[in-house]
Scaffold this active site. Structure first.
Site, PDB file in Angstrom:
ATOM      1  N   GLU A 193       0.805  -1.308   0.037  1.00 38.12           N
ATOM      2  CA  GLU A 193       0.034  -0.147   0.129  1.00 38.12           C
ATOM      3  C   GLU A 193       0.821   1.277  -0.004  1.00 38.12           C
ATOM      4  O   GLU A 193       0.651   2.409  -0.574  1.00 38.12           O
ATOM      5  CB  GLU A 193      -0.937   0.036   1.193  1.00 38.12           C
ATOM      6  CG  GLU A 193      -2.034  -1.080   1.210  1.00 38.12           C
ATOM      7  CD  GLU A 193      -2.890  -0.829  -0.112  1.00 38.12           C
ATOM      8  OE1 GLU A 193      -3.402   0.232  -0.188  1.00 38.12           O
ATOM      9  OE2 GLU A 193      -3.266  -1.745  -0.785  1.00 38.12           O
TER      10      GLU A 193
ATOM     11  N   TRP B 241       1.836   1.635  -3.609  1.00 40.20           N
ATOM     12  CA  TRP B 241       0.934   2.161  -4.272  1.00 40.20           C
ATOM     13  C   TRP B 241       0.569   3.511  -4.233  1.00 40.20           C
ATOM     14  O   TRP B 241       0.417   4.366  -5.162  1.00 40.20           O
ATOM     15  CB  TRP B 241      -0.578   1.502  -3.770  1.00 40.20           C
ATOM     16  CG  TRP B 241      -1.628   1.993  -4.462  1.00 40.20           C
ATOM     17  CD1 TRP B 241      -2.703   2.632  -4.089  1.00 40.20           C
ATOM     18  CD2 TRP B 241      -2.178   1.564  -5.755  1.00 40.20           C
ATOM     19  NE1 TRP B 241      -3.920   2.926  -5.008  1.00 40.20           N
ATOM     20  CE2 TRP B 241      -3.454   2.221  -6.189  1.00 40.20           C
ATOM     21  CE3 TRP B 241      -1.778   0.997  -6.630  1.00 40.20           C
ATOM     22  CZ2 TRP B 241      -4.351   2.077  -7.281  1.00 40.20           C
ATOM     23  CZ3 TRP B 241      -2.554   0.514  -7.846  1.00 40.20           C
ATOM     24  CH2 TRP B 241      -3.687   1.319  -8.289  1.00 40.20           C
TER      25      TRP B 241
ATOM     26  N   TRP C  31     -19.772  10.667 -20.446  1.00 39.30           N
ATOM     27  CA  TRP C  31     -20.032  11.380 -18.970  1.00 39.30           C
ATOM     28  C   TRP C  31     -21.067  12.333 -18.708  1.00 39.30           C
ATOM     29  O   TRP C  31     -20.786  13.304 -19.528  1.00 39.30           O
ATOM     30  CB  TRP C  31     -18.855  11.227 -18.145  1.00 39.30           C
ATOM     31  CG  TRP C  31     -18.175  10.140 -17.527  1.00 39.30           C
ATOM     32  CD1 TRP C  31     -18.698   8.891 -17.016  1.00 39.30           C
ATOM     33  CD2 TRP C  31     -16.711   9.603 -17.628  1.00 39.30           C
ATOM     34  NE1 TRP C  31     -17.688   8.140 -16.820  1.00 39.30           N
ATOM     35  CE2 TRP C  31     -16.648   8.529 -17.164  1.00 39.30           C
ATOM     36  CE3 TRP C  31     -15.619  10.438 -18.325  1.00 39.30           C
ATOM     37  CZ2 TRP C  31     -15.307   7.956 -16.875  1.00 39.30           C
ATOM     38  CZ3 TRP C  31     -14.285   9.865 -18.082  1.00 39.30           C
ATOM     39  CH2 TRP C  31     -14.265   8.509 -17.711  1.00 39.30           C
TER      40      TRP C  31
ATOM     41  N   ASN D  90     -11.205   2.636   2.486  1.00 38.66           N
ATOM     42  CA  ASN D  90     -10.367   2.401   1.372  1.00 38.66           C
ATOM     43  C   ASN D  90     -11.601   1.600   0.150  1.00 38.66           C
ATOM     44  O   ASN D  90     -11.878   1.889  -0.751  1.00 38.66           O
ATOM     45  CB  ASN D  90      -9.402   1.776   1.314  1.00 38.66           C
ATOM     46  CG  ASN D  90      -8.695   1.919  -0.252  1.00 38.66           C
ATOM     47  OD1 ASN D  90      -8.478   2.633  -0.845  1.00 38.66           O
ATOM     48  ND2 ASN D  90      -8.326   0.587  -0.601  1.00 38.66           N
TER      49      ASN D  90
ATOM     50  N   TRP E 228     -15.626  11.502 -13.648  1.00 34.00           N
ATOM     51  CA  TRP E 228     -14.734  11.413 -12.448  1.00 34.00           C
ATOM     52  C   TRP E 228     -14.180  12.587 -11.605  1.00 34.00           C
ATOM     53  O   TRP E 228     -13.799  12.852 -10.604  1.00 34.00           O
ATOM     54  CB  TRP E 228     -13.506  10.426 -12.562  1.00 34.00           C
ATOM     55  CG  TRP E 228     -12.640  10.805 -13.476  1.00 34.00           C
ATOM     56  CD1 TRP E 228     -12.716  10.377 -15.075  1.00 34.00           C
ATOM     57  CD2 TRP E 228     -11.642  11.763 -13.716  1.00 34.00           C
ATOM     58  NE1 TRP E 228     -11.681  11.102 -15.654  1.00 34.00           N
ATOM     59  CE2 TRP E 228     -10.844  12.024 -14.761  1.00 34.00           C
ATOM     60  CE3 TRP E 228     -10.966  12.251 -12.499  1.00 34.00           C
ATOM     61  CZ2 TRP E 228      -9.720  12.666 -15.261  1.00 34.00           C
ATOM     62  CZ3 TRP E 228      -9.885  13.298 -12.704  1.00 34.00           C
ATOM     63  CH2 TRP E 228      -9.512  13.294 -13.930  1.00 34.00           C
TER      64      TRP E 228
ATOM     65  N   TRP F 195      -9.118   8.026  -8.451  1.00 28.84           N
ATOM     66  CA  TRP F 195     -10.429   8.300  -9.114  1.00 28.84           C
ATOM     67  C   TRP F 195     -10.415   7.824 -10.691  1.00 28.84           C
ATOM     68  O   TRP F 195     -11.299   7.119 -11.152  1.00 28.84           O
ATOM     69  CB  TRP F 195     -10.841   9.936  -9.117  1.00 28.84           C
ATOM     70  CG  TRP F 195     -11.750  10.013  -7.927  1.00 28.84           C
ATOM     71  CD1 TRP F 195     -11.413  10.848  -6.855  1.00 28.84           C
ATOM     72  CD2 TRP F 195     -13.165   9.984  -7.940  1.00 28.84           C
ATOM     73  NE1 TRP F 195     -12.410  10.733  -6.165  1.00 28.84           N
ATOM     74  CE2 TRP F 195     -13.441  10.185  -6.750  1.00 28.84           C
ATOM     75  CE3 TRP F 195     -14.012   9.269  -8.718  1.00 28.84           C
ATOM     76  CZ2 TRP F 195     -14.761  10.095  -6.278  1.00 28.84           C
ATOM     77  CZ3 TRP F 195     -15.510   9.233  -8.512  1.00 28.84           C
ATOM     78  CH2 TRP F 195     -15.741   9.545  -6.984  1.00 28.84           C
TER      79      TRP F 195
END
Length: 472
Positions: free
Chosen positions: A273, A276, A304, A341, A359, A382
């Protein structure tokens, strides 16, 4: 430089321990003048992150005072403020810790050139990430576009030990004038929700250190399973502190490796993580468009909804979609400034796929509500959820908020914690949402819980049809 002071510009590195710029400044033997600038980037922050930053600046000032120093506060354009301070103090150098989002890099590059033209020495230092983005390369010399190969490449990297906090920070003979933090009114945009949000914040270097220690001692051993359960206190919650640099990623990395070597196998998931997070900065450095536009250009023409004023988007923002997992997570964020999360993935998927909404609308809402908001991490998150970012299988990953709730919140403890409308005796946390929200929303705990604005199955079908039509 003779014995001229060094201006140490604090930004997102609000700590004294494991601070390379501070350590170098102290080691130089020169007086050090710590500075925090309320510039246009601070001014543009959303309500929750601006308030949380103010708390961190206050804490740093107290820590510096304990070391015989102080934090000089100035408001205005960063270049003008630093030039003024150089003129006032005779400073011969300016030090800061590097950041990697495009807007900050552009500002810092121009600032560094201007100060050097003035004859001022400027040095930038590492500290916000484990691996400088230009130092992590593929075998062919490029940058990583996929996370797993990057993780494998850096997993065994030897990271130097974290630096101790200095025993004392040498002070100048004369201090320049400073603003008062209270005059900045950094909590003002929160309005009536400021006190409630503050009660959920864990502020400062000492608190961050305690949080890391408690996680490694009591929760990291079960991290792989519990991190997906929103009703369980199973995560480190360090994103809040890493955002403001109240703790260094290097210190977290070494703590994770110590836990792993002590037999706590789940610590490796925690280390992943951390990487990440590194991946977000890596991408923002090499593909800066990720923070403002679609990472994959073929999504530029995707249809969108771009109108944030629609009833569906409003329902999403208010935690009134009729989807329990989505609504609980959105309310958790509004009250605490953070969101589990698993919830982040669910609410992002629901907005961009079930509601077919851009987004960027979600990104902007998070930027106003999250105390751990970060321009790189949030943009990547996102876009990963929306399908326009670095995800190998975006088009068919449409999270079902109903089945996800059945899987990760079977007894609905998380839902009860945050949704009051269906309870005879709502929890304190669920009721606190109605103390936080604007009165203009006209919502109360006595309202009926809404029907789904878009059902789980209907939304999935609509999303997949749109992807198929576009040839994804």
């Amino acid at each position: 430089m003779s014995n001229s002071p060094i201006l140490l510009w604090f930004r997102r590195d609000l700590r004294l321990g494991d601070h390379e710029a501070l350590s170098a400044a102290v080691a130089s033997g020169h007086p050090v003048i710590p500075v925090f600038i309320h510039d246009e980037m601070v001014a543009s922050l959303g309500a929750a992150p601006k308030m949380r930053l103010g708390l961190s600046v206050e804490s740093l000032g107290q820590e510096l005072a304990a070391k015989g120093s102080r934090l000089v506060l100035r408001r205005g354009d960063a270049q003008k403020v630093l030039r003024d301070l150089v003129a006032e103090t005779g400073a011969g150098a300016v030090y800061w810790s590097r950041l990697y989002d495009p807007a900050t890099r552009q500002r810092d590059t121009a600032l560094k050139a201007a100060l050097r033209d003035d004859g001022v020495a400027v040095e930038s230092f590492a500290g916000h990430v484990l691996f400088e983005p230009w130092r992590v390369q593929t075998k062919t010399g490029g940058f990583y576009r996929v996370f797993t190969p990057m993780w494998k490449a850096v997993r065994g990297t030897d990271i130097t030990s974290d630096l101790p906090a200095p025993a004392k920070v040498p002070a100048p003979d004369t201090w320049p004038a400073s603003d008062r933090l209270t005059d900045w009114r950094m909590a003002a945009p929160m309005r009536r929700g400021a006190d409630i949000l503050a009660s959920h914040c864990t502020v400062g270097e000492r608190a961050a250190s305690d949080r890391l220690g408690a996680f490694m001692a009591h929760r990291v051993a079960d991290y792989a399973q519990n991190r997906d359960l929103p009703a369980v206190d199973g995560t480190s919650r360090l994103s809040e502190n890493l955002t403001y640099g109240e703790i260094s990623p290097r210190r977290c990395w070494h703590a994770g490796w110590r836990a792993l070597q002590a037999g706590k196998a789940d610590a490796e998931v925690f280390l992943k993580e951390l990487v990440w997070r590194e991946f977000a900065y890596h991408l923002a450095f090499h593909t800066p468009q990720i923070t403002s536009g679609n990472w994959k250009e073929d999504w530029d023409a995707f249809p969108w909804n771009a109108d944030e004023g629609t009833p569906e988007v409003r329902a999403w923002q208010q935690g009134r979609t009729g989807m329990h997992f989505v609504d609980a997570a959105m309310r958790e964020m509004y009250v605490t400034g953070t969101m589990h999360n698993r919830g982040r993935m669910i609410v992002a998927s629901y907005l961009t796929k079930h509601l077919m909404t851009h987004w960027k609308i979600g990104l902007d809402w998070f930027a106003d509500c999250l105390i751990d908001w970060d321009p790189c991490s949030n943009a990547m998150g996102w876009q990963w959820s929306a399908g326009s970012g670095p995800d190998a299988t975006p088009y068919f990953r449409v999270f079902n908020p109903v089945t996800q709730l059945d899987k990760f919140d079977k007894d609905r403890a998380y839902v009860r914690r945050w949704i009051a409308e269906e309870q005879k005796a709502p929890t304190k946390t669920a009721l606190s949402y109605f103390d936080m929200i604007p009165k203009s929303w006209g919502l109360s705990a006595g309202d009926p819980y809404p029907a789904a604005v878009v059902s789980a199955e209907e939304g999935r079908k609509r999303a997949l049809a749109a992807y198929a039509e576009r040839g994804f």
